[in-house]
Design an enzyme around this catalytic site. Structure first.
Site, PDB file in Angstrom:
ATOM      1  N   CYS A   1       0.864  -1.189   0.000  1.00  0.00           N
ATOM      2  CA  CYS A   1       0.000   0.000   0.000  1.00  0.00           C
ATOM      3  C   CYS A   1       0.898   1.236   0.000  1.00  0.00           C
ATOM      4  CB  CYS A   1      -0.972  -0.007   1.183  1.00  0.00           C
ATOM      5  SG  CYS A   1      -0.182   0.058   2.796  1.00  0.00           S
TER       6      CYS A   1
ATOM      7  N   ARG B   1      -3.164  -0.509   5.532  1.00  0.00           N
ATOM      8  CA  ARG B   1      -3.813  -1.577   4.755  1.00  0.00           C
ATOM      9  C   ARG B   1      -2.926  -2.791   4.506  1.00  0.00           C
ATOM     10  NH1 ARG B   1      -5.206   2.530   0.122  1.00  0.00           N
ATOM     11  NH2 ARG B   1      -3.207   3.259   0.934  1.00  0.00           N
TER      12      ARG B   1
ATOM     13  N   ASP C   1      -9.841   2.844   1.947  1.00  0.00           N
ATOM     14  CA  ASP C   1      -8.669   3.472   2.565  1.00  0.00           C
ATOM     15  C   ASP C   1      -9.083   4.144   3.870  1.00  0.00           C
ATOM     16  OD1 ASP C   1      -6.434   4.876   3.269  1.00  0.00           O
ATOM     17  OD2 ASP C   1      -6.174   5.879   1.337  1.00  0.00           O
TER      18      ASP C   1
HETATM   19  P1  4NP Z   1      -1.564   2.873   4.170  1.00  0.00           P
HETATM   20  O1  4NP Z   1      -2.167   4.233   4.776  1.00  0.00           O
HETATM   21  O2  4NP Z   1      -1.068   3.216   2.775  1.00  0.00           O
HETATM   22  O3  4NP Z   1      -2.736   1.962   4.142  1.00  0.00           O
HETATM   23  O4  4NP Z   1      -0.469   2.438   5.097  1.00  0.00           O
HETATM   24  C1  4NP Z   1      -1.564   5.470   4.606  1.00  0.00           C
HETATM   25  C2  4NP Z   1      -0.407   5.778   5.277  1.00  0.00           C
HETATM   26  C3  4NP Z   1       0.177   7.016   5.121  1.00  0.00           C
HETATM   27  C4  4NP Z   1      -0.422   7.942   4.293  1.00  0.00           C
HETATM   28  C5  4NP Z   1      -1.583   7.627   3.593  1.00  0.00           C
HETATM   29  C6  4NP Z   1      -2.152   6.376   3.747  1.00  0.00           C
HETATM   30  N1  4NP Z   1       0.142   9.222   4.139  1.00  0.00           N
HETATM   31  O5  4NP Z   1      -0.444  10.072   3.439  1.00  0.00           O
HETATM   32  O6  4NP Z   1       1.240   9.474   4.695  1.00  0.00           O
END
Ligand code: 4NP
Length: 150
Positions: free
Chosen positions: A8, A14, A122
């Site tokens: 992800c 995720r 998300d």
């Molecule tokens: P992930 O969630 O991709 O599911 O781990 C996120 C983690 C960080 C960010 C966005 C989504 N961010 O914008 O830093």
């Protein structure tokens, strides 16, 4: 040994949820032929632990999450893993930017294995980790079915 990398954007919400839910699922089903890991496309969260929303949901479901620290995927991961599974369209685009062309057909979006292909919800903006968990469980069941049929 089937080697699976869940991917992800940040590797804190995720993809670690998919990693630990899948590890738990195959353990409960007594399947031992997997090597499972997760990684980020971005460098944003490198070295950070699992987001508390994912951690709380895994705890609620009694699923072990080990000592996870976010890492960014590399071009070498393409050689190492058999399946590189993103959570949403943007991940697929970013994965291809890192590894180049998918010459060995290893890159998939998790819910593309399901009967209702779509992005994993998300939780970053919504805070709804229950929905993300439900989507991930649906995708992982469909992925495992896919593997049983090949
Ligand atoms: P992930 O969630 O991709 O599911 O781990 C996120 C983690 C960080 C960010 C966005 C989504 N961010 O914008 O830093």
């Amino acid at each position: 040994m089937v080697k699976v990398l869940f991917v992800c954007l940040g590797n804190i919400c995720r993809s670690p949820m998919a990693e630990y839910v899948f590890k738990d699922k195959i353990k409960k089903e007594g399947i031992e032929k997997f090597y499972i890991d997760s990684a980020a496309t971005s460098s944003e969260e490198i070295g950070n632990s699992i987001h508390y929303g994912t951690r709380n949901k895994l705890k609620e479901m009694n699923i072990d999450y080990g000592n996870h620290l976010a890492r960014q995927m590399t071009k070498q991961d393409y050689e190492k893993f058999d399946y590189i599974i993103g959570m949403e369209d943007r991940n697929i685009k970013d994965i291809k930017r890192i590894v180049g062309e998918d010459t060995e057909n290893k890159i998939y979006k998790l819910l593309d294995f399901s009967k209702n292909p779509r992005d994993i919800a998300d939780p970053w903006y919504t805070g709804n980790f229950d929905k993300t968990y439900d989507d991930i469980v649906e995708g992982l069941s469909a992925f495992l079915e896919h593997l049983k049929n090949i």
